[in-house]
Write an enzyme that holds these catalytic residues in place. Structure first.
Site, short mmCIF file in Angstrom:
data_model
loop_
_atom_site.label_atom_id
_atom_site.label_comp_id
_atom_site.label_asym_id
_atom_site.label_seq_id
_atom_site.Cartn_x
_atom_site.Cartn_y
_atom_site.Cartn_z
N ALA A 191 2.47 -28.72 22.06
CA ALA A 191 2.53 -28.23 20.68
C ALA A 191 1.61 -27.04 20.51
O ALA A 191 1.97 -26.03 19.89
CB ALA A 191 2.17 -29.34 19.69
N ASP A 192 0.41 -27.12 21.06
CA ASP A 192 -0.52 -25.99 21.04
C ASP A 192 0.05 -24.79 21.79
O ASP A 192 0.02 -23.65 21.31
CB ASP A 192 -1.85 -26.38 21.69
CG ASP A 192 -2.80 -27.07 20.72
OD1 ASP A 192 -2.72 -26.80 19.52
OD2 ASP A 192 -3.63 -27.87 21.18
N LEU A 193 0.56 -25.04 23.00
CA LEU A 193 1.01 -23.94 23.84
C LEU A 193 2.24 -23.24 23.25
O LEU A 193 2.32 -22.01 23.24
CB LEU A 193 1.31 -24.45 25.25
CG LEU A 193 0.10 -25.00 26.00
CD1 LEU A 193 0.53 -25.68 27.29
CD2 LEU A 193 -0.90 -23.90 26.30
N GLY A 196 1.15 -21.19 20.35
CA GLY A 196 0.54 -19.95 20.81
C GLY A 196 1.59 -18.91 21.20
O GLY A 196 1.47 -17.73 20.87
#
Length: 419
Positions: A191-193, A196
């Site tokens: 989810a973070d990647l 980003g």
């Protein structure tokens, strides 16, 4: 030309984003992943950190980078993986002087990236509305867990929680009726990647608009939004049928056979993508009858009858060693693959041929190895100009560039505003 000389040439070639300046007020992963991508493409990224501690991930270890004496340094591998090609300026933005400095820098960059909680920067007069009023051409990317609107906007957002809330854990892991079944997160913070990367795309679009019109804008990115969007075909399956997909282990919801199987000496992936490939696989497996069986001839039939077909395939694949199957399948151009650990990944000849590992000189070590950027551009290749910075490593250099005098810099240091 050897690889080091090639990298040196790339470092001297202006990147696609050469001339773009980014003020990075983000930390942990989603924001730093976005700004590292921009930096790899040639942007000048100024990483703003808290004096004393810096980005949270600096302490997220072990493992840590080994120094020249072989001892653990203060630089966690987690931090190193998301912060190359940046310059670090340690500033206390809770102070009035620190806020004034950030405001000054915001007028000297093209993009500002931040991942503060909704409303936090308004306390410092650094919110998007205030900055755009002063710098109308600025592109501001705000990354939060849940976005700037909606009933969850004030919640803190964490990848793990978003993987659960956003549905990913409902479709990841072994089937509930099998041993090991139940909710399972993905092994990396996807989810973070993904957030980003989506943020990078949005910033490039906003810069294109700014260059055409002179108008900046605010980009509102949320981990939950991205998590829901990246469900892709599974999200579409639900919206088309009203039936929520469930965990299927290594199997595919819409393609059969498309999963991991056990050979006599290990596991392999069989990823049959169409009926012609299935016919080739059936021939290799010694079961050409599968390709003519009305229950299995077409993919739609195989999906409907997976409970019959998959156990037969599993029993057949157990009769031969893994490499024997892989050699035969690859020769017939039937998609397949080994299941590697990371040591095997970085030893793989294809991974090595694609230069997916890069070595960089670091102030504390001569042997910093990082995962390379996968983007391959023929005219403006990515470059590896700077190792992930030490906390405040470039503070004085950046303050001079910002136009501060030696006396002003000394005063800020004496007051503890910068490190």
């Amino acid at each position: 030309m050897n690889k080091q000389a090639d990298r040196d040439t790339q470092a001297q070639t202006p990147g696609a984003l050469s001339g773009v300046r980014v003020l990075d007020l983000s930390r942990v992963l989603a924001g730093p992943w976005c700004t590292q991508t921009l930096a790899d493409l040639g942007a000048d990224v100024i990483k703003i950190e808290r004096p004393g501690s810096g980005d949270d991930t600096r302490a997220w270890g072990p493992p840590y980078l080994k120094d020249r004496e072989g001892q653990d340094s203060s630089e966690a591998a987690y931090y190193l993986g998301a912060n190359r090609n940046k310059r670090s300026l340690a500033v206390d933005i809770a102070s009035t002087a620190g806020q004034a400095l950030i405001r000054k820098l915001a007028g000297q960059v093209d993009v500002l990236v931040e991942n503060f909680k909704v409303g936090d920067l308004a306390r410092y007069g650094l919110d998007a509305q205030s900055l755009l009023a002063q710098y109308p051409g600025l592109v501001i990317c705000s990354i939060t867990g849940f976005g700037q609107t909606g009933p969850y906007k004030d919640r803190a957002g964490y990848d793990y929680a978003v993987q659960g809330l956003g549905g990913l854990m409902s479709v990841t892991g072994e089937r509930d009726d099998l041993p090991g079944g139940g909710p399972q997160k993905v092994g990396v913070a996807v989810a973070d990647l993904f957030t980003g990367l989506y943020s990078t795309v949005a910033i490039l679009a906003a810069l294109r608009h700014r260059d055409a019109t002179g108008q900046g804008q605010v980009i509102d990115m949320a981990l939950l939004d991205t998590q829901v969007a990246m469900l892709a075909n599974l999200g579409a399956n639900y919206l088309c049928t009203g039936v929520a997909p469930r965990r299927m282990g290594n199997a595919h919801a819409n393609i059969v056979p498309y999963q991991a199987f056990e050979a006599s000496d290990g596991h392999l992936i069989l990823a049959v993508g169409n009926d012609n490939q299935f016919a080739k696989f059936a021939e290799i497996a010694g079961r050409p009858d599968w390709a003519t069986d009305a229950r299995f001839a077409r993919n739609a039939d195989r999906v409907r009858h997976r409970q019959l077909l998959v156990p037969e395939i599993a029993a057949t694949l157990k009769t031969r060693p893994r490499q024997s199957w892989l050699d035969a399948l690859e020769a017939a151009k039937v998609p397949c693959g080994a299941i590697n650990n990371l040591a095997e990944v970085f030893a793989d000849p294809q991974v090595q041929a694609r230069d997916l590992q890069v070595s960089m000189e670091h102030p504390l070590s001569d042997s910093l190895r990082l995962v390379a950027n996968p983007i391959k551009l023929s005219a403006t290749p990515v470059s590896y100009r700077r190792a992930p910075p030490l906390l405040g490593q470039h503070s004085e250099e950046l303050l001079v560039e910002a136009g501060l005098s030696a006396d002003e810099i000394a005063q800020l240091k004496a007051q503890g505003v910068v490190q």
